[in-house]
Design a protein around this motif. Sequence first.
Motif, PDB file in Angstrom:
ATOM      1  N   ILE A  82       0.808  -1.216   0.000  1.00 14.38           N
ATOM      2  CA  ILE A  82       0.000   0.000   0.000  1.00 14.38           C
ATOM      3  C   ILE A  82       0.846   1.273   0.000  1.00 14.38           C
ATOM      4  O   ILE A  82       0.508   2.236  -0.683  1.00 14.38           O
ATOM      5  CB  ILE A  82      -1.021  -0.002   1.171  1.00 14.38           C
ATOM      6  N   ASP A  83       1.948   1.300   0.739  1.00 14.91           N
ATOM      7  CA  ASP A  83       2.782   2.504   0.775  1.00 14.91           C
ATOM      8  C   ASP A  83       3.354   2.830  -0.605  1.00 14.91           C
ATOM      9  O   ASP A  83       3.315   3.979  -1.045  1.00 14.91           O
ATOM     10  CB  ASP A  83       3.915   2.357   1.794  1.00 14.91           C
ATOM     11  N   ALA A  84       3.860   1.824  -1.297  1.00 12.76           N
ATOM     12  CA  ALA A  84       4.420   2.032  -2.637  1.00 12.76           C
ATOM     13  C   ALA A  84       3.326   2.449  -3.610  1.00 12.76           C
ATOM     14  O   ALA A  84       3.540   3.334  -4.454  1.00 12.76           O
ATOM     15  CB  ALA A  84       5.101   0.760  -3.125  1.00 12.76           C
ATOM     16  N   PHE A  85       2.146   1.837  -3.488  1.00 11.76           N
ATOM     17  CA  PHE A  85       1.038   2.184  -4.374  1.00 11.76           C
ATOM     18  C   PHE A  85       0.571   3.619  -4.143  1.00 11.76           C
ATOM     19  O   PHE A  85       0.318   4.356  -5.099  1.00 11.76           O
ATOM     20  CB  PHE A  85      -0.128   1.224  -4.186  1.00 11.76           C
ATOM     21  N   GLU A  86       0.468   4.032  -2.898  1.00  9.58           N
ATOM     22  CA  GLU A  86       0.033   5.403  -2.602  1.00  9.58           C
ATOM     23  C   GLU A  86       1.057   6.430  -3.077  1.00  9.58           C
ATOM     24  O   GLU A  86       0.692   7.492  -3.569  1.00  9.58           O
ATOM     25  CB  GLU A  86      -0.266   5.554  -1.115  1.00  9.58           C
ATOM     26  N   LYS A  87       2.341   6.115  -2.968  1.00 11.82           N
ATOM     27  CA  LYS A  87       3.386   7.025  -3.463  1.00 11.82           C
ATOM     28  C   LYS A  87       3.322   7.147  -4.981  1.00 11.82           C
ATOM     29  O   LYS A  87       3.480   8.238  -5.528  1.00 11.82           O
ATOM     30  CB  LYS A  87       4.765   6.557  -3.004  1.00 11.82           C
ATOM     31  N   ALA A  88       3.092   6.036  -5.667  1.00 12.67           N
ATOM     32  CA  ALA A  88       2.969   6.059  -7.131  1.00 12.67           C
ATOM     33  C   ALA A  88       1.761   6.898  -7.537  1.00 12.67           C
ATOM     34  O   ALA A  88       1.828   7.692  -8.486  1.00 12.67           O
ATOM     35  CB  ALA A  88       2.848   4.642  -7.678  1.00 12.67           C
ATOM     36  N   GLN A  89       0.658   6.759  -6.822  1.00 17.08           N
ATOM     37  CA  GLN A  89      -0.533   7.556  -7.112  1.00 17.08           C
ATOM     38  C   GLN A  89      -0.274   9.036  -6.858  1.00 17.08           C
ATOM     39  O   GLN A  89      -0.676   9.882  -7.660  1.00 17.08           O
ATOM     40  CB  GLN A  89      -1.714   7.083  -6.269  1.00 17.08           C
ATOM     41  N   GLU A  90       0.412   9.351  -5.785  1.00 16.05           N
ATOM     42  CA  GLU A  90       0.742  10.753  -5.488  1.00 16.05           C
ATOM     43  C   GLU A  90       1.546  11.377  -6.619  1.00 16.05           C
ATOM     44  O   GLU A  90       1.298  12.524  -7.004  1.00 16.05           O
ATOM     45  CB  GLU A  90       1.549  10.853  -4.189  1.00 16.05           C
ATOM     46  N   ARG A  91       2.510  10.621  -7.162  1.00 14.48           N
ATOM     47  CA  ARG A  91       3.337  11.144  -8.259  1.00 14.48           C
ATOM     48  C   ARG A  91       2.473  11.443  -9.488  1.00 14.48           C
ATOM     49  O   ARG A  91       2.639  12.481 -10.126  1.00 14.48           O
ATOM     50  CB  ARG A  91       4.450  10.162  -8.610  1.00 14.48           C
ATOM     51  N   SER A  92       1.545  10.548  -9.805  1.00  9.06           N
ATOM     52  CA  SER A  92       0.711  10.783 -10.984  1.00  9.06           C
ATOM     53  C   SER A  92      -0.271  11.924 -10.747  1.00  9.06           C
ATOM     54  O   SER A  92      -0.549  12.705 -11.661  1.00  9.06           O
ATOM     55  CB  SER A  92      -0.016   9.510 -11.406  1.00  9.06           C
ATOM     56  N   GLU A  93      -0.777  12.066  -9.531  1.00  9.65           N
ATOM     57  CA  GLU A  93      -1.666  13.185  -9.215  1.00  9.65           C
ATOM     58  C   GLU A  93      -0.934  14.514  -9.374  1.00  9.65           C
ATOM     59  O   GLU A  93      -1.455  15.449  -9.978  1.00  9.65           O
ATOM     60  CB  GLU A  93      -2.200  13.069  -7.786  1.00  9.65           C
ATOM     61  N   GLU A 125     -10.660  16.917 -13.801  1.00  9.02           N
ATOM     62  CA  GLU A 125     -11.035  17.427 -12.479  1.00  9.02           C
ATOM     63  C   GLU A 125     -12.280  16.721 -11.940  1.00  9.02           C
ATOM     64  O   GLU A 125     -13.285  16.579 -12.635  1.00  9.02           O
ATOM     65  CB  GLU A 125     -11.300  18.930 -12.572  1.00  9.02           C
ATOM     66  N   ASP A 126     -12.190  16.257 -10.707  1.00  4.49           N
ATOM     67  CA  ASP A 126     -13.286  15.606  -9.977  1.00  4.49           C
ATOM     68  C   ASP A 126     -13.762  14.293 -10.595  1.00  4.49           C
ATOM     69  O   ASP A 126     -14.844  13.815 -10.264  1.00  4.49           O
ATOM     70  CB  ASP A 126     -14.487  16.549  -9.819  1.00  4.49           C
ATOM     71  N   TYR A 127     -12.989  13.697 -11.474  1.00  9.66           N
ATOM     72  CA  TYR A 127     -13.376  12.410 -12.064  1.00  9.66           C
ATOM     73  C   TYR A 127     -13.064  11.259 -11.100  1.00  9.66           C
ATOM     74  O   TYR A 127     -13.905  10.425 -10.823  1.00  9.66           O
ATOM     75  CB  TYR A 127     -12.662  12.201 -13.399  1.00  9.66           C
ATOM     76  N   ALA A 128     -11.839  11.224 -10.587  1.00 11.65           N
ATOM     77  CA  ALA A 128     -11.455  10.198  -9.626  1.00 11.65           C
ATOM     78  C   ALA A 128     -11.797  10.702  -8.230  1.00 11.65           C
ATOM     79  O   ALA A 128     -11.385  11.794  -7.838  1.00 11.65           O
ATOM     80  CB  ALA A 128      -9.964   9.907  -9.732  1.00 11.65           C
ATOM     81  N   THR A 129     -12.583   9.918  -7.517  1.00  2.00           N
ATOM     82  CA  THR A 129     -12.999  10.298  -6.165  1.00  2.00           C
ATOM     83  C   THR A 129     -12.592   9.215  -5.187  1.00  2.00           C
ATOM     84  O   THR A 129     -12.126   8.138  -5.583  1.00  2.00           O
ATOM     85  CB  THR A 129     -14.523  10.499  -6.095  1.00  2.00           C
TER      86      THR A 129
END
Length: 64
Positions: free
Chosen positions: A26-37, A47-51
Amino acid sequence: MSVQEKLLEEGLARVGYVYPPNTRYIDAFEKAQERSEKAGVGIWRLEDYATDRGFDSTRYPEEK
């Protein structure tokens, strides 16, 4: 890098539906998501598509 992490990093997925005991990556996945965000790629361009509850397809209806 796992397939899941690659999809998250490219903004083609989001982290969701994670329940113990399946929290190993989960930590690696959340970091990868943060980078793409932060980069504003993939689903994060819309905007506001992914909730936190999934995807809101009413925000961007399909064009015919």
